[in-house]
Write a protein that holds these residues in place. Structure first.
Motif, PDB file in Angstrom:
ATOM      1  N   ALA A 142       9.211   2.009 -36.533  1.00 33.89           N
ATOM      2  CA  ALA A 142       8.726   2.420 -35.350  1.00 33.89           C
ATOM      3  C   ALA A 142       8.897   1.331 -34.397  1.00 33.89           C
ATOM      4  N   ASN A 143      10.263   1.276 -33.659  1.00 31.74           N
ATOM      5  CA  ASN A 143      10.458   0.246 -32.573  1.00 31.74           C
ATOM      6  C   ASN A 143      11.424   1.008 -31.641  1.00 31.74           C
ATOM      7  N   TRP A 144      11.745   0.283 -30.440  1.00 29.96           N
ATOM      8  CA  TRP A 144      12.355   1.122 -29.531  1.00 29.96           C
ATOM      9  C   TRP A 144      13.933   1.503 -29.821  1.00 29.96           C
ATOM     10  N   ARG A 145      14.404   0.378 -30.749  1.00 24.18           N
ATOM     11  CA  ARG A 145      15.597   0.737 -31.227  1.00 24.18           C
ATOM     12  C   ARG A 145      15.944   1.967 -32.152  1.00 24.18           C
ATOM     13  N   TRP A 146      14.920   2.093 -33.160  1.00 23.03           N
ATOM     14  CA  TRP A 146      15.119   2.830 -34.334  1.00 23.03           C
ATOM     15  C   TRP A 146      14.013   4.285 -34.394  1.00 23.03           C
ATOM     16  N   GLN A 147      12.985   4.265 -33.611  1.00 27.12           N
ATOM     17  CA  GLN A 147      12.212   5.221 -33.704  1.00 27.12           C
ATOM     18  C   GLN A 147      12.928   6.686 -33.975  1.00 27.12           C
ATOM     19  N   GLY A 148      12.615   7.450 -34.942  1.00 29.03           N
ATOM     20  CA  GLY A 148      13.082   8.517 -35.212  1.00 29.03           C
ATOM     21  C   GLY A 148      14.522   8.721 -36.127  1.00 29.03           C
ATOM     22  N   VAL A 149      14.893   7.406 -36.464  1.00 25.61           N
ATOM     23  CA  VAL A 149      16.035   7.356 -37.072  1.00 25.61           C
ATOM     24  C   VAL A 149      15.634   7.271 -38.741  1.00 25.61           C
ATOM     25  N   PRO A 150      15.805   8.237 -39.340  1.00 30.01           N
ATOM     26  CA  PRO A 150      15.290   7.972 -40.998  1.00 30.01           C
ATOM     27  C   PRO A 150      16.188   6.833 -41.584  1.00 30.01           C
ATOM     28  N   PHE A 151      15.709   5.846 -42.534  1.00 29.67           N
ATOM     29  CA  PHE A 151      16.371   4.904 -43.225  1.00 29.67           C
ATOM     30  C   PHE A 151      16.094   5.514 -44.483  1.00 29.67           C
ATOM     31  N   PHE A 152      16.985   5.940 -45.377  1.00 25.35           N
ATOM     32  CA  PHE A 152      16.765   6.210 -46.737  1.00 25.35           C
ATOM     33  C   PHE A 152      17.334   4.888 -47.718  1.00 25.35           C
ATOM     34  N   LEU A 153      16.264   4.907 -48.930  1.00 26.84           N
ATOM     35  CA  LEU A 153      16.591   3.826 -49.597  1.00 26.84           C
ATOM     36  C   LEU A 153      16.792   4.461 -50.943  1.00 26.84           C
ATOM     37  N   ARG A 154      17.637   4.257 -51.896  1.00 26.30           N
ATOM     38  CA  ARG A 154      17.802   4.753 -53.222  1.00 26.30           C
ATOM     39  C   ARG A 154      18.385   3.467 -54.094  1.00 26.30           C
ATOM     40  N   THR A 155      17.636   3.587 -55.478  1.00 26.15           N
ATOM     41  CA  THR A 155      18.049   2.595 -56.143  1.00 26.15           C
ATOM     42  C   THR A 155      17.645   2.941 -57.741  1.00 26.15           C
ATOM     43  N   GLY A 156      18.521   2.575 -58.577  1.00 22.95           N
ATOM     44  CA  GLY A 156      17.992   2.897 -60.024  1.00 22.95           C
ATOM     45  C   GLY A 156      18.833   2.549 -61.040  1.00 22.95           C
ATOM     46  N   LYS A 157      18.476   2.563 -62.081  1.00 18.83           N
ATOM     47  CA  LYS A 157      19.033   1.961 -63.499  1.00 18.83           C
ATOM     48  C   LYS A 157      19.731   3.162 -64.020  1.00 18.83           C
ATOM     49  N   ARG A 158      20.823   2.840 -64.801  1.00 17.99           N
ATOM     50  CA  ARG A 158      21.473   3.896 -65.615  1.00 17.99           C
ATOM     51  C   ARG A 158      21.950   4.852 -64.404  1.00 17.99           C
ATOM     52  N   LEU A 159      22.461   4.597 -63.589  1.00 16.53           N
ATOM     53  CA  LEU A 159      23.164   5.663 -62.376  1.00 16.53           C
ATOM     54  C   LEU A 159      24.717   5.494 -62.790  1.00 16.53           C
ATOM     55  N   PRO A 160      25.375   6.383 -62.266  1.00 17.97           N
ATOM     56  CA  PRO A 160      26.728   6.542 -62.805  1.00 17.97           C
ATOM     57  C   PRO A 160      27.789   5.424 -62.643  1.00 17.97           C
ATOM     58  N   ARG A 161      27.567   4.489 -61.550  1.00 18.28           N
ATOM     59  CA  ARG A 161      28.499   3.330 -61.509  1.00 18.28           C
ATOM     60  C   ARG A 161      27.668   2.256 -60.451  1.00 18.28           C
ATOM     61  N   LYS A 162      28.185   1.131 -60.806  1.00 17.65           N
ATOM     62  CA  LYS A 162      27.736   0.084 -59.844  1.00 17.65           C
ATOM     63  C   LYS A 162      28.012   0.308 -58.390  1.00 17.65           C
ATOM     64  N   LEU A 163      26.999   0.291 -57.579  1.00 18.35           N
ATOM     65  CA  LEU A 163      27.353   0.654 -56.221  1.00 18.35           C
ATOM     66  C   LEU A 163      26.303   0.068 -55.217  1.00 18.35           C
ATOM     67  N   THR A 164      26.595  -0.963 -54.324  1.00 20.22           N
ATOM     68  CA  THR A 164      25.828  -1.389 -53.447  1.00 20.22           C
ATOM     69  C   THR A 164      26.244  -1.141 -52.356  1.00 20.22           C
ATOM     70  N   GLN A 165      25.617  -0.149 -51.357  1.00 16.69           N
ATOM     71  CA  GLN A 165      26.206   0.310 -50.288  1.00 16.69           C
ATOM     72  C   GLN A 165      25.356   0.889 -49.109  1.00 16.69           C
ATOM     73  N   ILE A 166      25.427   0.230 -48.042  1.00 20.30           N
ATOM     74  CA  ILE A 166      24.882   0.718 -46.830  1.00 20.30           C
ATOM     75  C   ILE A 166      25.586   1.585 -45.768  1.00 20.30           C
ATOM     76  N   ALA A 167      25.228   3.058 -45.805  1.00 18.20           N
ATOM     77  CA  ALA A 167      26.045   3.818 -45.228  1.00 18.20           C
ATOM     78  C   ALA A 167      25.330   4.214 -43.843  1.00 18.20           C
ATOM     79  N   VAL A 168      26.084   4.044 -42.483  1.00 21.12           N
ATOM     80  CA  VAL A 168      25.463   4.525 -41.340  1.00 21.12           C
ATOM     81  C   VAL A 168      26.083   5.665 -41.014  1.00 21.12           C
ATOM     82  N   ARG A 169      25.409   6.616 -40.772  1.00 22.34           N
ATOM     83  CA  ARG A 169      25.815   7.769 -40.313  1.00 22.34           C
ATOM     84  C   ARG A 169      25.599   8.132 -38.565  1.00 22.34           C
TER      85      ARG A 169
END
Ligand code: BG6
Length: 494
Positions: free
Chosen positions: A322-349
């Motif tokens: 909640a600031n002037w730059r980002w208000q209303g832009v959702p940031f989704f976080l997702r992380t887990g063990k035993r997921l299909p593959r190793k992946l650390t990634q930031i996707a900006v749409r």
């Protein structure tokens, strides 16, 4: 920078982190003969080991990592020592005597690092032990390094900070989050603040959403004793993912000074709203499944996990900055063990073009219309594996469509860190060097760690459902409620 002569004391010297990360990183740093002559490592732990036994464990670890035998042997013999802290682990008087004796013997000037590679439950005991025998000050500098997790929640983190500050000033304290030592994480700053092109679009006017994924194929392994008490939010989200979020979302600092950067990180964390645990969060726990063609057990069948454990091994959430730059832009976080593959990634749409002129039915259409397929631009910042960037955009495919409209296709511009620079250095080596030269930029400040715990307090205090997911998939169905399609991996589930 110049490396001062110093004594590097490792608490928990018989443990896994010492073997896997600390010894190899120190060995690497001391490849420079000049450095090796001035740095001495003292392992300390409860086990009744000798210098020779510690050296042998280090030799084995280094050889396993492929280092040449001769240089390894010489380094271990010359640079490694061991001090037993007694069966209760509280012989700090004995430790002080040994420290002073080694310093005399090796002509060191009293510069000391105390690295806590310890279970968090004994951080306080170690801090107080050092303070009680006066090892918190010396004729040189003294620095104390604390591994994550720093506390269990806001309250315990505050109490730990208070205890630490009774014996050490904040500028002596290095709280480690090894993600900050990753070259590609640091490169996020270079990318954002060294390039005007993206920075001018890095806001709510142009960005539709940000997704941060940290996926691991591994299960909990032999760490259930710690992990089952912590869970994935404490193990990964509160620290690693939150660090990535703050580097993506922070304002440009006034300078590259450590405190200027950390001020901005704290500021942006304070602007993140606490997620509503029931609406914005999905937790999961893996059950048995198949990975790489092999069956793998479910979490509850892992060694030392109680058969009725409700500990989460997966977390996804939606956060609002909640600031002037980002208000209303959702940031989704997702992380887990035993997921299909190793992946650390930031996707900006990025937002879609306001009007698409290229629809099959002759367009134009506006992206809000259900059948308007105007693909948005996407920037994928990959931190692991295959470090690099991909920028996706639309191009005209050759020829024409049957209906005469212009056929579009998504293509990408790609940069690979490995192709440009070769192998990426290990995070621990970067961080150990920074500790030794006294650069705190990549370490977590007291107020920063507290701001991060503060953010997840309601979530940690709510008894949330933990949904089951099959090992080898992208998490429980409940994730779809937050975001049905993730840019990084297409669908949520494989
Ligand atoms: C650690 C967590 O901090 O990070 C582990 O405790 C996790 O559970 C690890 O596996 C992941 O680190 P990396 O560098 O492999 O992404």
């Amino acid at each position: 920078s110049q490396i001062d002569p110093h004594l590097f004391v490792i608490f928990g010297a018989t443990g896994d982190l010492t073997k896997r990360k600390l010894i190899p990183a120190l060995y690497h740093l001391m490849q420079d003969e000049d450095v090796a002559r001035r740095c001495v490592v003292l392992g300390a732990a409860r086990s009744d080991w000798t210098d020779e036994r510690f050296r042998e464990a280090a030799r084995t670890a280094l050889r396993e990592q492929g280092y040449a035998e001769e240089t390894v042997d010489a380094w271990c013999t010359r640079n490694l020592h061991y001090q037993c802290l007694g069966p209760e682990g509280n012989d700090y008087e004995g430790l002080r005597e040994r420290v002073e004796q080694l310093e005399r013997h090796r002509n060191l000037t009293g510069n000391r690092v105390f690295y806590f590679s310890l279970p968090p439950s004994i951080y306080t005991q170690a801090i107080e032990g050092l303070g009680a025998v006066g090892l918190n000050t010396s004729s040189g500098w003294s620095r104390v390094v604390v591994e994550k997790p720093f506390g269990h929640d806001l309250d315990s983190a505050q109490r730990l900070n208070e205890r630490v500050h009774q014996h050490f000033d904040e500028d002596q304290v290095y709280r480690i989050d090894h993600y900050l030592g990753k070259e590609t994480v640091q490169n996020l700053m270079a990318f954002r603040f060294g390039n005007a092109l993206f920075e001018s679009m890095w806001n709510r006017e142009h960005i539709d959403r940000v997704e941060i994924t940290v996926a691991e194929p591994l299960g909990v392994g032999g760490r259930a004793g710690y992990y089952d008490q912590s869970g994935h939010v404490r193990d990964m989200v509160q620290n690693h993912l939150t660090q990535l979020l703050s580097l993506v979302a922070m304002e440009p600092p006034a300078s590259m000074d450590a405190d200027a950067i950390r001020d901005e990180k704290v500021k942006v964390l304070n602007a993140v709203q606490q997620p509503d645990p029931r609406a914005d969060v999905a937790l999961g726990q893996y059950r048995a499944g198949t990975m790489g063609g092999e069956p793998v057990p479910g979490y509850r069948d892992e060694p030392d996990v109680p058969a009725d454990s409700d500990t989460e091994t997966f977390a996804a959430m939606r956060l609002n900055v909640a600031n002037w730059r980002w208000q209303g832009v959702p940031f989704f976080l997702r992380t887990g063990k035993r997921l299909p593959r190793k992946l650390t990634q930031i996707a900006v749409r990025f937002q879609s073009a306001p009007v698409s002129l290229f629809q099959a039915d002759g367009g134009p259409c506006v992206p809000r219309d259900a059948d308007c397929e105007a693909a948005p631009n996407e920037l994928l910042i990959t931190l692991q594996p295959d470090e690099g960037f991909d920028l996706r955009f639309e191009v005209k495919a050759p020829g024409n469509s049957d209906d005469g409209s212009m056929p579009l296709e998504t293509q990408q511009l790609s940069f690979s860190y490995q192709d440009a620079f070769g192998p990426v250095p290990d995070a621990y080596e970067t961080l150990l060097r920074d500790i030794i030269v006294g650069d705190p930029t990549l370490f977590v400040r007291a107020d920063e760690v507290e701001a991060s715990w503060q953010l997840y307090t309601p979530l940690l205090e709510t008894d949330l459902p933990v949904h089951s997911y099959e090992a080898g998939t992208w998490g429980p169905d409940a994730v779809d409620r937050l975001l049905p399609t993730w840019t990084s991996t297409g669908r949520t589930r494989s």
